[in-house]
Design a protein around this motif. Structure first.
Motif, mmCIF file in Angstrom:
data_model
loop_
_atom_site.group_PDB
_atom_site.id
_atom_site.type_symbol
_atom_site.label_atom_id
_atom_site.label_comp_id
_atom_site.label_asym_id
_atom_site.label_seq_id
_atom_site.Cartn_x
_atom_site.Cartn_y
_atom_site.Cartn_z
ATOM 1 N N ASN A 21 -28.839 12.785 -13.118
ATOM 2 C CA ASN A 21 -28.124 13.524 -12.076
ATOM 3 C C ASN A 21 -26.809 14.098 -12.595
ATOM 4 O O ASN A 21 -26.455 15.238 -12.269
ATOM 5 N N ASP A 22 -26.072 13.331 -13.392
ATOM 6 C CA ASP A 22 -24.828 13.836 -13.954
ATOM 7 C C ASP A 22 -25.111 14.942 -14.967
ATOM 8 O O ASP A 22 -24.363 15.916 -15.051
ATOM 9 N N ASP A 26 -23.689 18.697 -14.950
ATOM 10 C CA ASP A 26 -23.049 19.293 -16.125
ATOM 11 C C ASP A 26 -23.659 20.655 -16.460
ATOM 12 O O ASP A 26 -22.946 21.595 -16.817
ATOM 13 N N LEU A 27 -24.973 20.779 -16.330
ATOM 14 C CA LEU A 27 -25.637 22.058 -16.591
ATOM 15 C C LEU A 27 -25.176 23.125 -15.599
ATOM 16 O O LEU A 27 -24.950 24.285 -15.973
ATOM 17 N N GLN A 30 -21.692 24.293 -16.554
ATOM 18 C CA GLN A 30 -21.732 25.210 -17.693
ATOM 19 C C GLN A 30 -22.178 26.599 -17.256
ATOM 20 O O GLN A 30 -21.606 27.604 -17.681
ATOM 21 N N LEU A 31 -23.191 26.664 -16.403
ATOM 22 C CA LEU A 31 -23.673 27.953 -15.907
ATOM 23 C C LEU A 31 -22.593 28.680 -15.110
ATOM 24 O O LEU A 31 -22.359 29.874 -15.302
ATOM 25 N N LEU A 32 -21.912 27.957 -14.230
ATOM 26 C CA LEU A 32 -20.913 28.579 -13.364
ATOM 27 C C LEU A 32 -19.759 29.198 -14.150
ATOM 28 O O LEU A 32 -19.309 30.296 -13.837
ATOM 29 N N PHE A 33 -19.270 28.486 -15.143
ATOM 30 C CA PHE A 33 -18.024 28.887 -15.783
ATOM 31 C C PHE A 33 -18.196 29.495 -17.177
ATOM 32 O O PHE A 33 -17.223 29.637 -17.913
ATOM 33 N N LEU A 77 -31.951 27.339 -14.130
ATOM 34 C CA LEU A 77 -32.149 25.911 -13.853
ATOM 35 C C LEU A 77 -33.238 25.625 -12.824
ATOM 36 O O LEU A 77 -33.321 24.516 -12.304
ATOM 37 N N ALA A 78 -34.091 26.594 -12.547
ATOM 38 C CA ALA A 78 -35.142 26.400 -11.540
ATOM 39 C C ALA A 78 -36.122 25.301 -11.919
ATOM 40 O O ALA A 78 -36.742 24.702 -11.042
ATOM 41 N N ASP A 79 -36.234 24.984 -13.198
ATOM 42 C CA ASP A 79 -37.136 23.915 -13.626
ATOM 43 C C ASP A 79 -36.512 22.533 -13.446
ATOM 44 O O ASP A 79 -37.182 21.519 -13.590
#
Length: 120
Positions: A21-22, A26-27, A30-33, A77-79
């Motif tokens: 979950n963490d 974290d993923l 990373q995607l957001l920023f 991250l849909a998977d």
């Protein structure tokens, strides 16, 4: 176990690890920023949301950010997760983002919050 982000060493002087979950959180961070073009072999990776920090705080900017975030999460991250809700609030020069999602591997519903402002 998964590698923890940001990369660091733990008390045993080994690569730090984290739970699933963490790791998914974290993923998302990373995607957001990550700005498009920052990743060498993935030049289109990122959400583009940080560019909106420079825009005036308005409902339109928040809606655009939500659209960018949902699109990025679905593309990259849909998977790993299914997005339930994305809420974005622009307060002065800071973005407050809340994402509710289900981790597909565990079926657990998680709510994560992220804040990012302009560097001084």
């Amino acid at each position: 176990m998964q590698l923890d982000y940001p990369f660091h060493f733990d008390a045993r002087e080994r690569t730090a690890e984290t739970d699933l979950n963490d790791h998914v959180r974290d993923l998302i961070e990373q995607l957001l920023f990550t700005q498009a073009g920052e990743r060498v072999n993935r030049p289109d990776f990122g959400s583009g949301v940080m560019q909106l920090v420079f825009s005036a705080a308005s409902p339109e900017v928040a809606a655009a950010a939500e659209f960018l975030i949902r699109g990025g999460l679905q593309q990259w991250l849909a998977d790993r997760l299914r997005v339930s809700e994305v809420k974005v609030e622009a307060v002065e020069a800071e973005l407050n983002i809340r994402i509710d999602y289900v981790v597909l591997a565990t079926g657990e519903t998680v709510s994560s919050e992220f804040q990012r402002g302009l560097a001084p």
